[in-house]
Scaffold this motif. Structure first.
Motif, PDB file in Angstrom:
ATOM      1  N   ASP A 130       0.923  -1.393  -0.060  1.00 52.55           N
ATOM      2  CA  ASP A 130      -0.139   0.015  -0.140  1.00 52.55           C
ATOM      3  C   ASP A 130       0.845   1.244   0.156  1.00 52.55           C
ATOM      4  O   ASP A 130       0.484   2.330  -0.483  1.00 52.55           O
ATOM      5  N   ARG A 424      -8.071   7.413  -6.267  1.00 55.14           N
ATOM      6  CA  ARG A 424      -7.976   6.899  -4.763  1.00 55.14           C
ATOM      7  C   ARG A 424      -9.150   5.744  -4.697  1.00 55.14           C
ATOM      8  O   ARG A 424      -9.015   4.583  -4.268  1.00 55.14           O
ATOM      9  N   ARG A 425     -10.242   6.082  -5.208  1.00 54.40           N
ATOM     10  CA  ARG A 425     -11.516   5.306  -5.000  1.00 54.40           C
ATOM     11  C   ARG A 425     -11.246   3.862  -5.992  1.00 54.40           C
ATOM     12  O   ARG A 425     -11.562   3.005  -5.455  1.00 54.40           O
ATOM     13  N   GLN A 428      -9.201   1.871  -4.067  1.00 54.99           N
ATOM     14  CA  GLN A 428      -9.832   1.215  -2.938  1.00 54.99           C
ATOM     15  C   GLN A 428     -10.490   0.106  -3.187  1.00 54.99           C
ATOM     16  O   GLN A 428     -10.368  -0.840  -2.627  1.00 54.99           O
ATOM     17  N   LYS A 429     -10.970   0.301  -4.259  1.00 63.11           N
ATOM     18  CA  LYS A 429     -11.949  -0.942  -4.678  1.00 63.11           C
ATOM     19  C   LYS A 429     -11.049  -2.092  -4.926  1.00 63.11           C
ATOM     20  O   LYS A 429     -11.258  -3.289  -4.575  1.00 63.11           O
ATOM     21  N   ARG A 431      -8.153  -2.664  -3.691  1.00 66.18           N
ATOM     22  CA  ARG A 431      -7.481  -3.176  -2.306  1.00 66.18           C
ATOM     23  C   ARG A 431      -8.571  -4.009  -1.848  1.00 66.18           C
ATOM     24  O   ARG A 431      -8.248  -4.956  -1.337  1.00 66.18           O
TER      25      ARG A 431
END
Lengths: 647, 214
Positions: A130, A424-425, A428-429, A431
């Motif tokens: 990350d 980032r969204r 995030q998905k 991740r």
């Protein structure tokens, strides 16, 4: 399967001793993992630089090159080391991944080279930790965009590459959207720009009072009334051009509905409509008053410039995105205005001939004072009024001057943030999907291991070895641990599908049985006891039934059963490898009706070893690959392939 | 006076969390070094090589040498992704944390493992009894057993076959007490526990299961 898990697994397994006194069934035997010969140090020679590490470290990730037997291809028996003819600097990062469980992205290396190294060593780019993931993705995207731009520039340099069969519509639309593509489009672009400017200037000029040649008229007329024809002609010309442009755009638009709803077309319509309304409306005095108001809308023509100016469009967009901040500013201003207006009104109430006739009248004073304009048309006369007035102007400085720079900085911040937030969204998905994948991978691996009949106690050693050979030592032990938990609690792990089906079968009180066969005692709601023996017999019965159905392709009923069963018992224990013919199909308590229906087929199971073998290694090997993306599709794939092999 | 006013405004809005951040600094500075290899070898039944490899793994995971309860719960939860392992991990943590200081260090870890993997049957049973006896008073009450049982069933998660019902843990506890509690006084003492377990073949035979874990 992080490095950490491998370290803690022995601990978790040892702690399973705590379940022993509680277990109602005997726990399964431990997998026969060959006792480690003690940890040994491996030497990996990458282009001359020697790296040494424990063998256990590399074994943590068995589906990579270094963790699997693939590295044996690179073993040099003479020197006793593994030789790789690759970049030693990059290898450092790869090896650190094994050591720490996190893959870091080197800042000073080319992303492409890094990707190639990862591909060589069998590491998926999703493993990047990350801390480095965002940068890795940014750089990759940048690279990809740059490459794409280069390609586009190459193609564009060859000439205006229009698709051969493009219609007039498409060419027109392209000309409108990209004025630089052809000369005609450019000319049109500038002509419309010119006429917008002319129209706006005409609107402005026609209100200037001009001194007529005849000085006799005492009243100065605005130019618009002195030269009505000239202005009318200019207006007509502009409106004609704008209308023509609008209609052409409407014709060329690929999606007319979307075009009609877009902001620019609305502006166009608002710009030209007043003219036509003015034409239609007769010249009455009472109506012409309203008509005059309509002329105000002609000023909207200036917004047509936003097609010509990129900056204006960006400004509009940022205003839209700053709407909440602006709204808050407005709200707090309104609050302050109301408060101070009220206070001023009541402070000045006593005075006669005061301007502060009502609170709304005091609004004007408050606004003018807070924005530090201070026109002076309304001033307080009482002492209290003056005091509050000064407080009002001081607070106005604060209330207005503070948020404005904040909003200004918000513009740039929000603009950049919007871009970064989208990125980032998306990450995030990815991740979350990774985490979910790892979790479900572990569970699915175990469930499939069960499907392969790997949990059978009395299986022939060979066949079991065939199923389980492709699992790593870690997986074997982890599955054994989960199996112990199952035995302790007398419940089994299932997947969601079976669980929901089981729920569905329970509540309506069982399906209608299709045969009149041996149906057990009527099933009540409370009969779902977790009694172990009948459950095991039932499992075997289902397995039996599957094998019979696979052998006898006879009646539609059986095939229907199989289709109905394909989903539900598949995760339980589908393979008929080890069903013994002399099993007593004794269903005492909780039987399901569809099971009873199948048991009515008395054919003995004809399980041939070669029928069983194709299914198991396929399942076993899938159980081993939990890190690969292919495991995503495994739960869906498995029933299908199994069906093929059995039918 | 204005600067006093300004200072008062600033101080009143200063972050109050300065104490906690100091506390955090303290915690992270705490490290633990284990006793010497020879001492550990004397205390446990592991060989030197085994101890070395155990410590390497442990130190890799916890560079400070301590495992606190939250980390422990996180680790243990990864083995049981379908269910909720936090309660059982809590009980396990208390069983391993011999001195009750809220953190497991390497000695606790290795001593516990030694009992579980290399200990006699008697020692293992005693360890299990210690696990079940939550308040360490020497008696297992029905409430303690129920808590342990519920935490074990929690680890199974929702998707089980057959479906877990509300009273399954309670029934299991009843069966356990019927088996273990000789004098039916509602608690199980260590003697009753040892006696019953030693007579049960299933339990005895599965005691050898985990010996080759390391």
């Amino acid at each position: 399967m992080a490095a950490g898990l491998a370290t803690w697994l022995p601990f978790a397994r040892a702690a399973a001793v705590g379940w022993l006194p509680l277990a109602q069934q005997p726990l399964p035997p431990a997998p026969g993992v060959k006792t480690s010969r003690g940890d040994e140090v491996l030497v990996v020679n990458v282009s001359g630089r020697r790296f040494e590490t424990w063998k256990n470290t590399l074994d943590r990730y068995p589906d990579t090159l270094l963790g699997s037997s693939e590295k044996e291809f690179f073993y040099d028996a003479d020197s006793g080391e593994y030789f790789f003819d690759r970049d030693p600097d990059m290898f450092r990062h790869v090896l650190n991944f094994y050591r720490t469980g996190r893959l870091h992205c080197p800042r000073q290396e080319c992303i492409q080279a890094f990707d190639e190294e990862l591909a060589f060593y069998g590491l998926v780019p999703e493993l990047v930790g990350d801390c480095c993931l965002e940068e890795y993705r940014d750089r990759k995207k940048e690279n990809a965009e740059r490459l794409a731009e280069d390609e586009e520039a190459e193609q564009a340099g060859d000439g205006p590459a229009l698709p051969a069969g493009s219609s007039l519509r498409q060419r027109l639309w392209r000309a409108f959207e990209n004025p630089h593509t052809s000369t005609a489009a450019l000319v049109f672009y500038y002509v419309t720009g010119f006429f917008i400017a002319v129209s706006v200037i005409a609107n402005v000029v026609e209100t200037i009072p001009c001194r007529g040649a005849a000085r006799r008229s005492s009243r100065e007329q605005p130019c618009g009334e002195r030269f009505p024809q000239a202005f009318f002609c200019m207006d007509t010309a502009c409106v004609l051009i704008f209308t023509g442009e609008y209609l052409l755009r409407l014709f060329a638009a690929p999606s007319r509905c979307r075009f009609l709803r877009s902001v620019m077309s609305l502006i166009d319509v608002v710009a030209i409509l007043p003219y036509y309304i003015g034409l239609l409306v007769p010249k009455n005095d009472d109506v012409s008053g309203a008509f005059v108001t309509l002329r105000v809308f002609r000023v909207f023509r200036i917004f047509k410039f936003s097609r010509h100016s990129q900056g204006l469009r960006i400004l509009g967009y940022t205003l839209k995105s700053c709407a909440s901040e602006l709204g808050f500013l407005l709200f707090s201003l309104t609050m302050a205005i109301i408060i101070f207006a009220t206070v001023m009104f009541y402070a000045e109430k006593g005075t006669n001939k005061t301007n502060f006739t009502s609170i709304p009248a005091a609004f004007w004073y408050t606004i003018v004072t807070m924005t530090t304009l201070g026109y002076g048309d309304m001033v307080p006369s009482t002492i209290a009024g003056k005091i509050f007035g000064s407080i009002c102007s001081l607070s106005g400085v604060l209330v207005i001057a503070l948020p404005v720079p904040v909003i200004v900085s918000n513009f740039s911040r929000i603009y950049h943030q919007n871009q970064r937030a989208d990125k980032r969204r998306a990450q995030q998905k990815v991740r979350l999907a990774r985490i979910r994948l790892a979790k479900s991978g572990t569970t699915n691996a175990f469930l499939q291991y069960k499907q392969n009949g790997g949990l059978e106690d009395s299986s022939s050693g060979e066949e079991q070895a065939l199923c389980v050979r492709t699992r790593s030592a870690f997986e074997q032990q982890h599955h054994h641990l989960l199996h112990c938990l199952e035995k302790t609690t007398c419940h089994e792990f299932t997947d969601e599908l079976t669980f929901s089906q089981a729920l569905g079968a329970v509540s309506p009180g069982g399906r209608t049985s299709r045969s009149t066969s041996v149906s057990s005692q009527p099933m009540g709601h409370g009969s779902l006891l977790s009694s172990c023996c009948p459950r095991r017999a039932k499992r075997r019965a289902i397995r039996l039934a599957n094998s019979t159905a696979s052998v006898s392709r006879g009646s539609m009923q059986e095939l229907d059963m199989l289709a109905g069963l394909r989903r539900s018992p598949a995760p339980q224990s589908r393979s008929s490898l080890n069903a013994k013919p002399h099993d007593s199909l004794d269903l005492n308590c909780d039987s399901r009706d569809f099971v009873a229906a199948i048991i009515s087929i008395p054919t003995p199971p004809a399980n041939t070893p070669d029928e069983s073998q194709p299914s198991s290694p396929g399942g076993g090997s899938r159980a081993g690959s939990t890190l690969r993306n292919s495991s995503l599709g495994t739960p869906c794939l498995f029933p299908e392939t199994v069906k093929i092999s059995s039918l | 006076m204005r600067c006093c006013l300004v200072k008062w405004i600033l101080s009143s809005t200063a972050p109050q969390g300065s104490d906690s951040s100091d506390g955090e600094l303290e915690l992270s500075a705490v490290r633990h070094q284990p006793e010497g290899l020879d001492q550990l070898q004397a205390q446990t039944k592991f060989t030197k090589k085994e101890l070395q490899s155990l410590y390497r793994g442990f130190k890799n995971e916890c560079p400070t040498g301590l495992v606190d309860e939250d980390t422990f719960k996180l680790i243990y939860a990864q083995f049981f992704p379908q269910g909720d392992a936090t309660t059982y991990a809590h009980f396990l943590f208390n069983a391993f944390d011999a001195d009750g200081n809220g953190a497991i260090h390497f000695e606790d870890f290795v001593v516990g493992l030694s009992i579980l993997l290399r200990g006699t049957v008697h020692e293992k049973l005693k360890w299990a009894f210690n696990l079940y006896d939550i308040n360490k008073d020497g008696y297992i009450t029905k409430e303690e057993m129920l808590a342990i049982m519920k935490s074990i069933y929690d680890m199974m998660g929702r998707h089980t076959y057959p479906i877990l019902r509300e009273d399954t843990p309670a029934e299991h506890v009843e069966r356990f007490f019927q088996k273990m509690d000789r004098n039916q006084d509602g608690v199980v003492t260590i003697e009753e526990f040892l006696e019953t377990c030693q007579k049960d073949e299933n339990i005895m035979s599965s005691m050898q299961l985990f010996e080759n874990v390391i």
